[in-house]
Scaffold this active site. Structure first.
Site, mmCIF file in Angstrom:
data_model
loop_
_atom_site.group_PDB
_atom_site.id
_atom_site.type_symbol
_atom_site.label_atom_id
_atom_site.label_comp_id
_atom_site.label_asym_id
_atom_site.label_seq_id
_atom_site.Cartn_x
_atom_site.Cartn_y
_atom_site.Cartn_z
ATOM 1 N N GLY A 235 -41.629 22.387 40.928
ATOM 2 C CA GLY A 235 -41.589 21.976 42.333
ATOM 3 C C GLY A 235 -42.416 22.916 43.198
ATOM 4 O O GLY A 235 -43.233 22.473 44.012
ATOM 5 N N SER B 146 -31.043 18.972 33.452
ATOM 6 C CA SER B 146 -29.690 19.502 33.290
ATOM 7 C C SER B 146 -28.647 18.539 33.852
ATOM 8 O O SER B 146 -28.968 17.635 34.631
ATOM 9 C CB SER B 146 -29.573 20.860 33.992
ATOM 10 O OG SER B 146 -29.395 20.671 35.377
ATOM 11 N N ASP C 159 -39.098 26.359 34.486
ATOM 12 C CA ASP C 159 -38.802 26.305 35.928
ATOM 13 C C ASP C 159 -40.067 26.545 36.755
ATOM 14 O O ASP C 159 -40.981 27.244 36.311
ATOM 15 C CB ASP C 159 -37.744 27.375 36.240
ATOM 16 C CG ASP C 159 -37.096 27.153 37.597
ATOM 17 O OD1 ASP C 159 -37.267 26.059 38.174
ATOM 18 O OD2 ASP C 159 -36.421 28.076 38.075
ATOM 19 N N ASN D 240 -28.998 18.417 37.468
ATOM 20 C CA ASN D 240 -30.222 17.915 38.106
ATOM 21 C C ASN D 240 -30.055 16.530 38.761
ATOM 22 O O ASN D 240 -30.903 16.101 39.535
ATOM 23 C CB ASN D 240 -31.389 17.871 37.110
ATOM 24 C CG ASN D 240 -31.972 19.238 36.810
ATOM 25 O OD1 ASN D 240 -32.505 19.483 35.735
ATOM 26 N ND2 ASN D 240 -31.883 20.163 37.757
HETATM 27 C C1 FPP Z 1 -37.548 22.799 36.936
HETATM 28 O O1 FPP Z 1 -38.508 22.995 37.947
HETATM 29 C C2 FPP Z 1 -37.969 21.749 36.067
HETATM 30 C C3 FPP Z 1 -37.288 20.591 35.811
HETATM 31 C C4 FPP Z 1 -35.994 20.252 36.398
HETATM 32 C C5 FPP Z 1 -37.856 19.581 34.943
HETATM 33 C C6 FPP Z 1 -38.504 20.074 33.694
HETATM 34 C C7 FPP Z 1 -39.370 19.002 33.262
HETATM 35 C C8 FPP Z 1 -40.617 19.125 32.847
HETATM 36 C C9 FPP Z 1 -41.349 20.367 32.585
HETATM 37 C C10 FPP Z 1 -41.317 17.870 32.647
HETATM 38 C C11 FPP Z 1 -41.672 17.504 31.302
HETATM 39 C C12 FPP Z 1 -40.743 17.634 30.212
HETATM 40 C C13 FPP Z 1 -40.826 16.838 29.160
HETATM 41 C C14 FPP Z 1 -40.004 17.055 27.975
HETATM 42 C C15 FPP Z 1 -41.754 15.725 29.154
HETATM 43 P P1 FPP Z 1 -38.058 22.823 39.452
HETATM 44 O O2 FPP Z 1 -38.306 21.423 39.846
HETATM 45 O O3 FPP Z 1 -36.629 23.253 39.615
HETATM 46 O O4 FPP Z 1 -39.015 23.796 40.175
HETATM 47 P P2 FPP Z 1 -38.703 24.606 41.498
HETATM 48 O O5 FPP Z 1 -37.626 25.597 41.170
HETATM 49 O O6 FPP Z 1 -40.009 25.244 41.834
HETATM 50 O O7 FPP Z 1 -38.267 23.614 42.535
#
Ligand code: FPP
Length: 250
Positions: free
Chosen positions: A29, A71, A26, A74
């Site tokens: 973003g 998820s 996490d 998402n």
């Molecule tokens: C959560 O951060 C992250 C995700 C929903 C995506 C996870 C994906 C990756 C790390 C990319 C690569 C993965 C692979 C397997 C290639 P967020 O966007 O919710 O962050 P935030 O809470 O700061 O908004």
């Protein structure tokens, strides 16, 4: 036969460290926003971290690594972010496949594939097949995965087996249900790490993490290093896991 802790019933200290680590990646973003950049840039930076953490596993004795990439919830993000993430997953598989294969990583995907793009599904199938003979590290990528969704799909398949007369209600216990989960060939996670300061599990491996240890850390996923991963894995050895039992007298 599933290798989860319901059948293993391990108790006590952990001299060997965690065999299976699961990570909620996490903070991508926020990492990008803090730099005044688009959120997708954070996801790209996050993808680079995956390689470093997978590479660190053998030396740390981590045989199974499961990461939460997307998820079932998402899909509520903007269409642009969802499309960007799907394209990132395709490119990640195309770019990393040979390297993962050469490094002895066996890749599996969990989650419901039904909503995924057929091209992505083909890449996932191909990578699973390419790496199916590997055994050094077992990397499981959760894509369109939700714990409740997984248990619901398992219950549905179990109900179908009963409807077909291949099982009866008397066969339904935790061990049987676990055989219908996406994770049926994996051991339960010993340790779940979540980055970015949020202390929640967000529908990740709900069934499997019943007795997992949790580590919530402030680091945003794109800043998470192999060194920090190592410190957490070593810290796990200090934890006293009892799985509901009472500690034996010294
Ligand atoms: C959560 O951060 C992250 C995700 C929903 C995506 C996870 C994906 C990756 C790390 C990319 C690569 C993965 C692979 C397997 C290639 P967020 O966007 O919710 O962050 P935030 O809470 O700061 O908004």
């Amino acid at each position: 036969m599933a290798m989860n802790s319901t059948t293993e019933a391990r108790t006590g200290a952990n001299p060997a460290g965690p065999r299976h680590v699961a990570i909620i990646m996490d903070g991508n973003g926020r990492w990008a926003q803090m730099r005044g950049r688009p959120r997708l840039l954070g996801h790209h930076a996050g993808a680079k971290r995956v390689r470093e953490i997978v590479e660190a596993c053998p030396d740390l004795g981590v045989r199974y690594l499961t990461i939460f990439a997307f998820s079932t919830e998402n899909w509520k993000r903007t269409q642009a972010e969802v499309a960007g993430l799907m394209s990132l997953f395709r490119r990640y598989i195309q770019r990393e496949a040979q390297d993962l294969y050469r490094r002895g990583v066996r890749v599996r995907f969990i989650g419901d594939r039904i909503k995924l793009d057929p091209k992505l599904i083909t890449l996932m199938d191909d990578l699973e097949l390419l790496t199916s003979g590997n055994d050094r590290v077992h990397l499981t990528i959760a894509l369109n995965y939700g714990g409740r969704d997984e248990v619901t799909r398992a219950a549905k398949r179990l109900a179908y087996e009963i409807e077909m007369g291949r099982l009866t209600h008397k066969d339904v216990d935790a061990e049987t249900l676990a055989k219908f989960l996406d994770t049926r060939v994996l051991p339960d996670p010993d340790l779940v790490i979540r980055t970015s300061g949020e202390a929640r599990i967000s529908n990740f491996l709900l069934w499997q993490s019943a007795y997992a240890e949790y580590e919530f850390i402030d680091t945003l996923w794109p800043d998470f290093t192999a060194a920090e991963f190592g410190r957490i894995v070593h810290g796990y050895a200090m934890r006293d896991r009892r799985f509901g039992a009472v500690k034996a007298p010294a």
